[in-house]
Motif scaffolding. Sequence first.
Motif, short mmCIF file in Angstrom:
data_model
loop_
_atom_site.label_atom_id
_atom_site.label_comp_id
_atom_site.label_asym_id
_atom_site.label_seq_id
_atom_site.Cartn_x
_atom_site.Cartn_y
_atom_site.Cartn_z
N VAL A 70 51.99 -129.24 50.23
CA VAL A 70 51.68 -129.37 48.80
C VAL A 70 50.28 -128.85 48.51
CG1 VAL A 70 51.45 -131.00 46.89
CG2 VAL A 70 53.25 -131.32 48.59
N LEU A 71 49.32 -129.26 49.38
CA LEU A 71 47.93 -128.85 49.17
C LEU A 71 47.77 -127.33 49.18
CD1 LEU A 71 45.65 -131.30 51.18
CD2 LEU A 71 45.69 -130.90 48.73
N VAL A 72 48.50 -126.67 50.06
CA VAL A 72 48.39 -125.21 50.15
C VAL A 72 48.77 -124.58 48.81
CG1 VAL A 72 49.45 -123.16 51.17
CG2 VAL A 72 48.69 -125.02 52.63
N LEU A 73 49.82 -125.12 48.18
CA LEU A 73 50.28 -124.54 46.91
C LEU A 73 49.23 -124.69 45.82
CD1 LEU A 73 54.03 -125.49 46.75
CD2 LEU A 73 52.99 -123.28 47.22
N MET A 74 48.40 -125.72 45.96
CA MET A 74 47.32 -125.92 45.00
C MET A 74 46.42 -124.69 44.93
SD MET A 74 46.21 -128.43 43.14
CE MET A 74 44.74 -128.59 42.16
N THR A 92 51.48 -134.59 42.30
CA THR A 92 51.59 -135.33 43.56
C THR A 92 50.21 -135.58 44.16
OG1 THR A 92 53.74 -134.32 44.00
CG2 THR A 92 52.59 -135.26 45.88
N ILE A 93 49.35 -134.57 44.09
CA ILE A 93 48.02 -134.73 44.67
C ILE A 93 47.20 -135.77 43.89
CG2 ILE A 93 45.84 -133.56 45.10
CD1 ILE A 93 47.54 -131.00 45.55
N VAL A 135 40.40 -129.35 40.04
CA VAL A 135 39.63 -128.33 40.75
C VAL A 135 40.11 -128.23 42.19
CG1 VAL A 135 37.35 -127.74 41.59
CG2 VAL A 135 37.62 -128.66 39.31
N PRO A 136 40.57 -127.06 42.64
CA PRO A 136 41.00 -126.94 44.03
C PRO A 136 39.85 -127.25 44.96
CG PRO A 136 41.59 -124.98 42.78
CD PRO A 136 40.71 -125.81 41.91
#
Lengths: 294, 277
Positions: free
Chosen positions: B110-114, B154-155, B273-274
């Motif tokens: 999920v984080l990667v898609l951010m 989700t994050i 913010v990523p």
Amino acid sequence: MFRWWLYLALLPLALVIGWFAYYPALSAIFWSFFHWQPAGVSTFIGFGNYATMFSDQIWWSSFRNLGLIFAFTVVAWILPLLAAELLISLKSARWQFAMRTLLIIPMAFPGVVTALVWGFFYSPNDGVINQALKAIGLGALAQNWTGQGSTALLSLLFVGFPFIAGLPFLIFYSSLQNIPTEVLEAAQLDGVGRFARFWRIDLPLMASQVRILLFLAVVGTLQYGFVAYVLTGGGPDNATMVPILRMINVAFQGGDWGYSAALSTTLFIITMAISAVVIVARKRGAETTDGGAM
Amino acid sequence: MTTIQSRRSRQIGLKTILIVLAVVSLAPYLFMVVTSLKTNQQFADSFWQISFPPHFENYSVAWNQVAPYLFNTAIVAGISIVLILVIASISGFVLARYRFGGKRVIFGAVLVLMMVPGLANLIPLFILMKNLGLLNTYIVLVVPYTAGGVVLGTILIRNFVEGIPQAIFDAARIDGAGGARLYRSIMLPLSLPVLGTIALLTVSEVWNDFFWPLLVISDNSLRTVSVGLQFFQGQNVTDYGPLMAGYLIASLPLVLLFTFLSKYFLAGVQGGVPGAH
């Protein structure tokens, strides 16, 4: 104990991101090696599309434009920084709140409205800028701002002037607010003036935020496109072409889907590379969670 | 000493500069409001001033053309918000509060898609939707907003739920609450602020997104606001009053949401913010 229902609960998430995020991204990489014809038979051409890309003048000049856009964006942070410094110096809390609110209102307007209104400002005949020039006797300076190669890119850059309403301003302002008063009081006792405070206290304390902003600006610049589409369409004569527009044109006007997939993959890889740097730079962030787990 | 003090308490110079900056920032929008009440004749006669009588009928002209776009945007935003909140709240809860094999991998995915902007997927997603025969439907609009929204949602929810003290969950479990009950009676009520933030961000995204609706919708009756307005501009290019009235009508819902809920908006903008997670 294997708790299968935990995985069931995560299934919708996995389906959505798998089908609509990972699958398209991977399929773009796959098809970028083909002469891709979505409705017909695609032929494998290896790195052919990437070879085309390296000799595509329009593609590379669109990156030169991106470079200019990025440089301009970063230099223009002086204005939100100035506004945040001025705002934090206001003694009256009521004034501070009122001015902050006024300054960020433009953020609430849809981006396309801002672009269209600025387009109206630039229009050659009834446009506000040309009318203003005529009103002060400088009618000779009136231009077709977005229609000529020499001013088109500059016109796009100035959309949204003075650029205060946005994330940089919010971040500058909140980090200035978060400077502990003890630090400022100590500085005052030592006779540090307002300008010295800016250089010696404010800027160093904002450094990590500025670093994030820089990365965000790079990623944001790579996605730059819709303002150009609305105001100039990438023209005149590709003077305001940007990669996203080139990618769309290649696919939807040229019908060259494989090449477009190669351009898309290239943008994707550039973005991932930059983001990887962000993660590494942010890795030192503290873990501030309760830590409980079941 | 007295002069310094009076200058400090009044801060006239400072206020003047800030007011000038605010006026310049807001000038295009003020011009839009003033022009929206003019006929073309009034516009030609007095370019800068407010002219009388104001022509409010410009708004009804513009409303008839812009209202369908607003309606479409509201539907697409509504469906996306429901899907995002359901999927993201369940996933965020599970990822924050349970230990199980593969948890880090799933959250990492999920984080990667951010980090990947939606625009990078534009071309392949278009073909995917075309092959599914979904062009010119509401579904084709909902899909990318939902896919993007569940990632951020989700994050944000996971981070929020991790901040809720474990003692509350433990107490409920001693009282016999199961996973579904914990989710419904404890996690959801406590997470309302972050759910609100996600809903607002989704509205803003649907309102502002341009290239996706431009490419997948060719039926004018299905267009959302941003692309619809561009079409509307082409239709009214020399009719300045209704044109500006239309821009204003299209902005108003977003401006009102922003004004009354700016706290949640700003929390979302900064939380999105990523690299901040």
